[in-house]
Write an enzyme that holds these catalytic residues in place. Structure first.
Site, PDB file in Angstrom:
ATOM      1  N   ALA A  63       0.550  -1.181  -0.058  1.00 50.81           N
ATOM      2  CA  ALA A  63      -0.230  -0.381  -0.027  1.00 50.81           C
ATOM      3  C   ALA A  63       0.761   0.980  -0.210  1.00 50.81           C
ATOM      4  O   ALA A  63       2.125   1.030   0.739  1.00 50.81           O
ATOM      5  CB  ALA A  63      -0.593   0.042   1.359  1.00 50.81           C
ATOM      6  N   GLU A 133      -2.188  -4.726  -9.320  1.00 50.84           N
ATOM      7  CA  GLU A 133      -0.579  -5.570  -9.186  1.00 50.84           C
ATOM      8  C   GLU A 133      -1.433  -6.584  -7.916  1.00 50.84           C
ATOM      9  O   GLU A 133      -1.241  -7.730  -8.467  1.00 50.84           O
ATOM     10  CB  GLU A 133      -0.126  -4.760  -7.704  1.00 50.84           C
ATOM     11  CG  GLU A 133       0.549  -3.935  -8.333  1.00 50.84           C
ATOM     12  CD  GLU A 133       1.359  -3.178  -6.984  1.00 50.84           C
ATOM     13  OE1 GLU A 133       1.980  -2.129  -7.531  1.00 50.84           O
ATOM     14  OE2 GLU A 133       1.412  -3.078  -5.814  1.00 50.84           O
TER      15      GLU A 133
END
Length: 188
Positions: A63, A133
């Site tokens: 993140a 991703e």
């Protein structure tokens, strides 16, 4: 930090007294049988992809909020163990397309690791870049989740697909030891 079995990966509570075939004779790392079962298919893919030139060892998915803390810490531990890491903080140049650079990073890495933190769980709910991703990594058997300050139960609530995979957790061992295991996993 909880020590309940629901906060841990599969195989928690098992003693770390095994060595996988890829672990060198001088290794100080010990694994649970569940960790060996989880990491063996990833290792097999590492070996298959070893003939492809110029691959990074690891693509580090994380993140954005973790880039200066937990993700940087894991990156630094991996590099100190000789692992080449694709890390957005150093591999995406100013002015370049972030999504295109991530795509190239995914294609040019032996395996992907996903640093699952409370921030990551929030990001994938929002279907941002971390979620993209993750989708690409889930499509291949080249993925190892690394849980940090969260549990597998919390992960399964947000991403059942990722949560169904076993991984490594900082509730069970320090980030430095996890990085050492990952270094063994990708060493050829």
């Amino acid at each position: 930090m909880s020590n309940s079995s629901s906060s841990r990966g599969y195989g928690s509570g098992q003693s770390r007294n095994s060595k996988p075939s890829w672990s060198g004779a001088g290794s100080t790392n010990w694994y649970t049988p569940a960790e060996i079962r989880t990491l063996t298919p990833v290792r097999e893919n590492v070996e298959k992809r070893s003939t492809i030139p110029d691959l990074r060892d690891v693509f580090l998915c994380h993140a954005w909020d973790d880039r200066k803390n937990a993700a940087r810490e894991l990156h630094d531990f991996l590099e100190s163990n000789g692992v080449s890491v694709w890390f957005s903080e150093k591999d995406v140049l100013l002015g370049s397309s972030l999504l295109r650079e991530i795509d190239k990073g995914l294609a040019n890495s032996r395996i992907g690791i996903v640093l699952v933190t409370p921030s990551f769980l929030e990001r994938i709910k929002g279907e941002g870049i971390a979620e993209k991703e993750l989708s690409a990594l889930l499509a291949r058997d080249l993925l190892v989740p690394i849980l940090h300050n969260t549990t597998f139960d919390e992960l399964r609530e947000v991403s059942p697909l990722l949560g169904s995979r076993s991984g490594l957790s900082t509730f069970e061992e320090p980030m430095k030891e996890i990085a050492s295991k990952l270094a063994e996993l990708v060493a050829i």
